[in-house]
Structure formats: C-alpha cells, structure tokens
Design an enzyme around this catalytic site. Structure first.
Site, PDB file in Angstrom:
ATOM      1  N   SER A  40      28.723  11.116 -26.715  1.00  0.00           N
ATOM      2  CA  SER A  40      28.674   9.816 -26.021  1.00  0.00           C
ATOM      3  C   SER A  40      28.790   9.942 -24.510  1.00  0.00           C
ATOM      4  O   SER A  40      28.891   8.922 -23.819  1.00  0.00           O
ATOM      5  CB  SER A  40      29.814   8.923 -26.522  1.00  0.00           C
ATOM      6  OG  SER A  40      29.706   8.699 -27.886  1.00  0.00           O
ATOM      7  N   CYS A 130      46.413  -1.781 -39.756  1.00  0.00           N
ATOM      8  CA  CYS A 130      46.020  -3.171 -39.476  1.00  0.00           C
ATOM      9  C   CYS A 130      46.633  -4.175 -40.461  1.00  0.00           C
ATOM     10  O   CYS A 130      47.072  -5.261 -40.064  1.00  0.00           O
ATOM     11  CB  CYS A 130      44.498  -3.285 -39.468  1.00  0.00           C
ATOM     12  SG  CYS A 130      43.660  -2.269 -40.690  1.00  0.00           S
ATOM     13  N   ARG A 236      38.833  -3.965 -50.304  1.00  0.00           N
ATOM     14  CA  ARG A 236      37.805  -4.124 -49.268  1.00  0.00           C
ATOM     15  C   ARG A 236      36.855  -5.236 -49.689  1.00  0.00           C
ATOM     16  O   ARG A 236      36.404  -5.260 -50.848  1.00  0.00           O
ATOM     17  CB  ARG A 236      37.036  -2.808 -49.107  1.00  0.00           C
ATOM     18  CG  ARG A 236      36.144  -2.758 -47.909  1.00  0.00           C
ATOM     19  CD  ARG A 236      36.875  -2.684 -46.598  1.00  0.00           C
ATOM     20  NE  ARG A 236      37.583  -1.435 -46.419  1.00  0.00           N
ATOM     21  CZ  ARG A 236      38.457  -1.210 -45.430  1.00  0.00           C
ATOM     22  NH1 ARG A 236      38.751  -2.152 -44.551  1.00  0.00           N
ATOM     23  NH2 ARG A 236      39.059  -0.044 -45.324  1.00  0.00           N
ATOM     24  N   HIS A 243      41.136  -9.571 -41.479  1.00  0.00           N
ATOM     25  CA  HIS A 243      41.791  -9.219 -42.738  1.00  0.00           C
ATOM     26  C   HIS A 243      42.590 -10.437 -43.238  1.00  0.00           C
ATOM     27  O   HIS A 243      43.243 -11.128 -42.452  1.00  0.00           O
ATOM     28  CB  HIS A 243      42.799  -8.083 -42.536  1.00  0.00           C
ATOM     29  CG  HIS A 243      42.174  -6.721 -42.348  1.00  0.00           C
ATOM     30  ND1 HIS A 243      40.818  -6.490 -42.339  1.00  0.00           N
ATOM     31  CD2 HIS A 243      42.772  -5.510 -42.173  1.00  0.00           C
ATOM     32  CE1 HIS A 243      40.598  -5.190 -42.163  1.00  0.00           C
ATOM     33  NE2 HIS A 243      41.761  -4.584 -42.050  1.00  0.00           N
ATOM     34  N   ASN A 316      41.572  -8.032 -37.401  1.00  0.00           N
ATOM     35  CA  ASN A 316      42.115  -6.665 -37.582  1.00  0.00           C
ATOM     36  C   ASN A 316      41.842  -5.756 -36.397  1.00  0.00           C
ATOM     37  O   ASN A 316      42.584  -4.803 -36.163  1.00  0.00           O
ATOM     38  CB  ASN A 316      41.555  -6.032 -38.859  1.00  0.00           C
ATOM     39  CG  ASN A 316      40.041  -6.039 -38.902  1.00  0.00           C
ATOM     40  OD1 ASN A 316      39.428  -7.102 -38.967  1.00  0.00           O
ATOM     41  ND2 ASN A 316      39.432  -4.865 -38.853  1.00  0.00           N
TER      42      ASN A 316
HETATM   43  N1  LIG Z   1      39.360  -0.738 -37.128  1.00  0.00           N
HETATM   44  C1  LIG Z   1      40.591  -1.137 -37.403  1.00  0.00           C
HETATM   45  O1  LIG Z   1      40.843  -2.275 -37.867  1.00  0.00           O
HETATM   46  C2  LIG Z   1      41.735  -0.216 -37.151  1.00  0.00           C
HETATM   47  C3  LIG Z   1      43.010  -0.709 -37.265  1.00  0.00           C
HETATM   48  C4  LIG Z   1      44.081   0.127 -37.039  1.00  0.00           C
HETATM   49  C5  LIG Z   1      43.836   1.439 -36.690  1.00  0.00           C
HETATM   50  N2  LIG Z   1      42.567   1.909 -36.589  1.00  0.00           N
HETATM   51  C6  LIG Z   1      42.386   3.314 -36.200  1.00  0.00           C
HETATM   52  O2  LIG Z   1      41.825   3.378 -34.894  1.00  0.00           O
HETATM   53  C7  LIG Z   1      41.015   4.554 -34.791  1.00  0.00           C
HETATM   54  C8  LIG Z   1      39.617   4.172 -34.325  1.00  0.00           C
HETATM   55  O3  LIG Z   1      39.022   3.287 -35.281  1.00  0.00           O
HETATM   56  P1  LIG Z   1      37.636   2.549 -34.998  1.00  0.00           P
HETATM   57  O4  LIG Z   1      37.548   1.504 -36.052  1.00  0.00           O
HETATM   58  O5  LIG Z   1      37.496   2.163 -33.572  1.00  0.00           O
HETATM   59  O6  LIG Z   1      36.576   3.750 -35.310  1.00  0.00           O
HETATM   60  P2  LIG Z   1      35.061   3.900 -34.804  1.00  0.00           P
HETATM   61  O7  LIG Z   1      34.460   2.569 -34.534  1.00  0.00           O
HETATM   62  O8  LIG Z   1      34.395   4.779 -35.787  1.00  0.00           O
HETATM   63  O9  LIG Z   1      35.172   4.681 -33.394  1.00  0.00           O
HETATM   64  C9  LIG Z   1      35.704   5.985 -33.303  1.00  0.00           C
HETATM   65  C10 LIG Z   1      35.848   6.378 -31.837  1.00  0.00           C
HETATM   66  O10 LIG Z   1      36.486   7.661 -31.780  1.00  0.00           O
HETATM   67  C11 LIG Z   1      35.653   8.551 -31.045  1.00  0.00           C
HETATM   68  N3  LIG Z   1      35.811   9.906 -31.589  1.00  0.00           N
HETATM   69  C12 LIG Z   1      35.777  10.290 -32.875  1.00  0.00           C
HETATM   70  N4  LIG Z   1      35.960  11.627 -32.986  1.00  0.00           N
HETATM   71  C13 LIG Z   1      36.109  12.087 -31.714  1.00  0.00           C
HETATM   72  C14 LIG Z   1      36.326  13.372 -31.154  1.00  0.00           C
HETATM   73  N5  LIG Z   1      36.442  14.474 -31.901  1.00  0.00           N
HETATM   74  N6  LIG Z   1      36.425  13.482 -29.811  1.00  0.00           N
HETATM   75  C15 LIG Z   1      36.318  12.388 -29.026  1.00  0.00           C
HETATM   76  N7  LIG Z   1      36.109  11.130 -29.504  1.00  0.00           N
HETATM   77  C16 LIG Z   1      36.017  10.994 -30.832  1.00  0.00           C
HETATM   78  C17 LIG Z   1      34.255   8.029 -31.230  1.00  0.00           C
HETATM   79  O11 LIG Z   1      33.433   8.533 -30.201  1.00  0.00           O
HETATM   80  P3  LIG Z   1      31.837   8.704 -30.437  1.00  0.00           P
HETATM   81  O12 LIG Z   1      31.234   7.329 -30.362  1.00  0.00           O
HETATM   82  O13 LIG Z   1      31.460   9.574 -29.293  1.00  0.00           O
HETATM   83  O14 LIG Z   1      31.682   9.348 -31.782  1.00  0.00           O
HETATM   84  C18 LIG Z   1      34.519   6.525 -31.114  1.00  0.00           C
HETATM   85  O15 LIG Z   1      34.686   6.157 -29.763  1.00  0.00           O
HETATM   86  C19 LIG Z   1      41.086   5.226 -36.168  1.00  0.00           C
HETATM   87  O16 LIG Z   1      42.126   6.181 -36.171  1.00  0.00           O
HETATM   88  C20 LIG Z   1      41.432   4.082 -37.091  1.00  0.00           C
HETATM   89  O17 LIG Z   1      42.079   4.513 -38.256  1.00  0.00           O
HETATM   90  C21 LIG Z   1      41.508   1.112 -36.789  1.00  0.00           C
END
Ligand SMILES: NC(=O)c1ccc[n+]([C@@H]2O[C@H](COP(=O)([O-])OP(=O)(O)OC[C@H]3O[C@@H](n4cnc5c(N)ncnc54)[C@H](OP(=O)(O)O)[C@@H]3O)[C@@H](O)[C@H]2O)c1
Length: 340
Positions: A40, A130, A236, A243, A316
């Site tokens: 990215s 969440c 889900r 949520h 969420n």
């Molecule tokens: N969504 C929710 O409701 C929620 C709630 C609580 C907690 N979380 C937690 O928050 C975190 C992010 O969730 P999300 O929903 O935002 O996921 P997501 O939409 O899939 O986004 C993941 C992000 O992490 C980056 N990333 C992944 N692997 C990486 C690496 N090795 N090095 C650098 N950047 C990396 C991705 O970058 P690229 O675009 O470059 O791949 C992207 O910016 C997770 O741990 C999830 O469990 C999510």
C-alpha cells in the site's frame, strides 16, 4: 501543543475510521503519519480536508512519536508493536494479541478509564473485541446499581468486523445470487454469508465454544468484574456495519425496568431508544457513523427473580474499534501525557 500520532493499518476499515474520528473529535495533533503494508506504499487516505500518503510499516522508525494507534492483525502487531513501544511511543492496539496479558490494561473509557495508568509496564494499551466493547458500556452502570451475577448474550455481528475482504464477499455474493453464472463461493467465511447467518466467529476451542465467544467472557471479567459469569453465542449476519446483541442479565438485587431505563439514559456513551411501538427501537443501519451505544427493548425477565432483557446496537468500526481507541488516547492524554 498536540501529539505526534501514527495510525498503523490506515488503509483498513478500522484505520480509516480512526482517521475520521481523530478529525471529528479534533484530537490535538501536531503531526500525523499513516502506515500500512509495503503493497500500500503511496496509497492516499483522507484525514479531514487533508490527504495523507501511506508509508511502509516495516521500515518506519517510531522514535519521537507519542501515540501509535494499531489496527493490523495479531501477526503484524506481534512483530511491530513491541518495536514501537520500545522507542517510548505508546501503542493502543486493536488486535486481540495483548488483551489477556496481565501487564497490559484492557480499556473502555466509559467503564474503566483508570486502567490506562497501567500502560507503562509495556507501553501498550489494548482495545477490546467489538462485541465486548458495546456490551460492557451497557452492563457497567447496571452492575454498579444491582450487581450482575450472570449474562446470556447472543450476537448478530456485521461482516465489517472481519475486515475489508469480508465486506467485498457479502457485496459480491449478494449480487451473484441474482446473476446466473456469477455466484461467489465462500472464501472469508466457511459458508455463504449473503441471505444467511453463520453461528461461528473465530476458531473453535476444545470446550465447543468459539474464540469470539470466549473473548466476550474473558474480556468482560477483565474490564468490569471477574465475578460476572457470561455465556455467549456469536453469530455473523449479512449486515455491512453495526453489531447487535440480545442480552439477558441476572442480578443479585432486584432492578425494575423503569429504573434500569433511567440509569442507562444517564450513563456515558449510551443512547436509549425504547418505545414500545412499531420501529421504536434501533437497528444496525441506524447506528452507522454514530458514537453511541444504543439500547432498546428494556424489559423485565419474569422467568427469574432479578432479571432484565435488552437489545444493544453499536457501530462496530467505531465503539467496537476506532472510537474506543481514540477515547483511550484522549484518556491517556488527559491523565498521563498531558500535552493536548
Ligand atoms: N473491524 C472491526 O470491527 C474490529 C473491531 C475490533 C478490532 N478489530 C481489529 O482491528 C484490526 C484491523 O481490522 P480491520 O477490520 O481494519 O482489517 P482490514 O480492513 O483487513 O485492514 C487491515 C489493515 O492492516 C494492514 N496490514 C495487515 N498486515 C500488515 C502487515 N504485515 N504490515 C503492515 N500493515 C498490515 C493492512 O494494510 P494493507 O492494506 O497494506 O494490506 C490494512 O491497513 C484487526 O486486528 C482486527 O481484529 C477490528
């Protein structure tokens, strides 16, 4: 004087929402930078009126930065969060990696803001799951009044809780159902999510419960009170954002539904919408983009001595992740860093 803030995972669902919320709440920022994976590099993301260009987390030096809001999965967090914390930058992490670490506080600012003071052992603060975040906001004021013994919760969790690929899967499967030959096979989820519900979130444990269900139990105990018993079924559903939870609560003391409604109306972070008429409750579509945890359908459970039922809905990506993380940063700023 403001803070030097890093948003890690800025191209993801939670990262983008963190940038929105930092801007909406006018978090005091002197300098901000955004990171994601190497693929990215150069991707542009919005921060209020500004456009920021994404840098590579792998080569970034956190020295001199005050706060890093991490929203990458547990694997990337494991690799990079300790490096960031070792430079003196305080990490506020959205993954589940540190939530159960006794040396890392697990914080929901409406519930246990004082816990942020424990950040200094590892320079890391964890954000809860969440589903837990919105539930504990609802439970805490009721626990303070009537002592909760046991909670039975069923969740109806949106696909945005599984990241951006899951949003695409629901969108493409939904379209594909109507177009012969364009059906989309399950990839993020083990079964079709469009027009379906899946009683399975995260991995199965030996006990038969899923890790998501276990998280709600362990996190509620850590955030509110280890004596509260929780049993959860996490499901889900084909909703993009928001949520919902059906929560049954058994108390030590009697709590009348009217008093519960008043307590919840006065509680921080909660909006009560509870009219006993068609549409007099909140659904996930209505909570998107809001800060509040919405409570509806508050009613006595007449099958036990001291029981209540309620319906709890929240965005969420906000209370369940990005908003809570920014609120932790605000709490840390006000109580510890004192720069803003
Ligand atoms: N969504 C929710 O409701 C929620 C709630 C609580 C907690 N979380 C937690 O928050 C975190 C992010 O969730 P999300 O929903 O935002 O996921 P997501 O939409 O899939 O986004 C993941 C992000 O992490 C980056 N990333 C992944 N692997 C990486 C690496 N090795 N090095 C650098 N950047 C990396 C991705 O970058 P690229 O675009 O470059 O791949 C992207 O910016 C997770 O741990 C999830 O469990 C999510």
């Amino acid at each position: 004087m403001g803070y030097k803030v890093v948003v890690v995972g800025a191209t993801g669902n939670v990262g983008r929402e963190m940038l929105n919320i930092l801007d909406e709440r006018q978090f005091p920022i002197d300098e901000i930078t955004v990171l994601a994976s190497r693929k990215s590099l150069g991707t542009e993301v919005s921060f209020g009126e500004k456009t920021l260009t994404t840098l590579d987390l792998d080569t970034f030096d956190f020295t001199g930065w005050d706060i890093a809001l991490f929203a990458v999965g547990s694997d990337a967090t494991k690799k990079y969060a300790p490096k960031a914390a070792a430079t003196g930058c305080v990490v506020i992490d959205n993954s589940s990696l540190y939530r159960y670490d006794p040396d890392v506080p697990l914080v929901v600012p409406e519930v246990n803001p004082e816990a942020v003071l424990g950040y200094s052992k590892k320079n890391i603060i964890a954000n809860p799951n969440c589903s837990t975040a919105q539930m504990v906001v609802a439970l805490k004021p009721l626990h303070d009044r009537a002592r909760i013994k046991r909670v039975v919760v069923s969740t109806y969790q949106s696909v945005s809780g599984s990241g951006k690929d899951a949003i695409d899967e629901l969108w493409n499967q939904t379209k594909g159902v109507y177009v012969p030959g364009q059906e989309v096979a399950p990839s993020v989820y083990p079964k079709q999510i469009a027009f379906n519900v899946i009683p399975h979130i995260d991995v199965f444990l030996d006990s038969g419960e899923t890790k998501e269900e276990w998280k709600m139990v362990a996190e509620t105990k850590k955030i509110i009170d280890p004596s509260i018993k929780v049993t959860a079924t996490c499901v889900r559903v084909p909703v993009f954002v928001g949520h919902s939870e059906s929560i049954n609560i058994e108390f030590e003391d009697f709590l009348d539904e009217e008093e519960a409604r008043e307590i919840l109306r006065e509680a921080p972070g909660i909006m009560v919408i509870d009219k006993r008429e068609d549409g007099g409750y909140v659904t996930p579509v209505e909570c998107v983009g809001d800060f509040a945890t919405f409570i509806s359908r508050i009613r006595q459970d007449s099958t036990i001595d001291n029981g209540l039922n309620l319906w709890c809905v929240s965005d969420n990506l906000r209370k369940g992740a990005a908003l809570n993380a920014v609120q932790i940063a605000e709490t840390l700023g006000a109580r510890v860093l004192k720069k803003g």
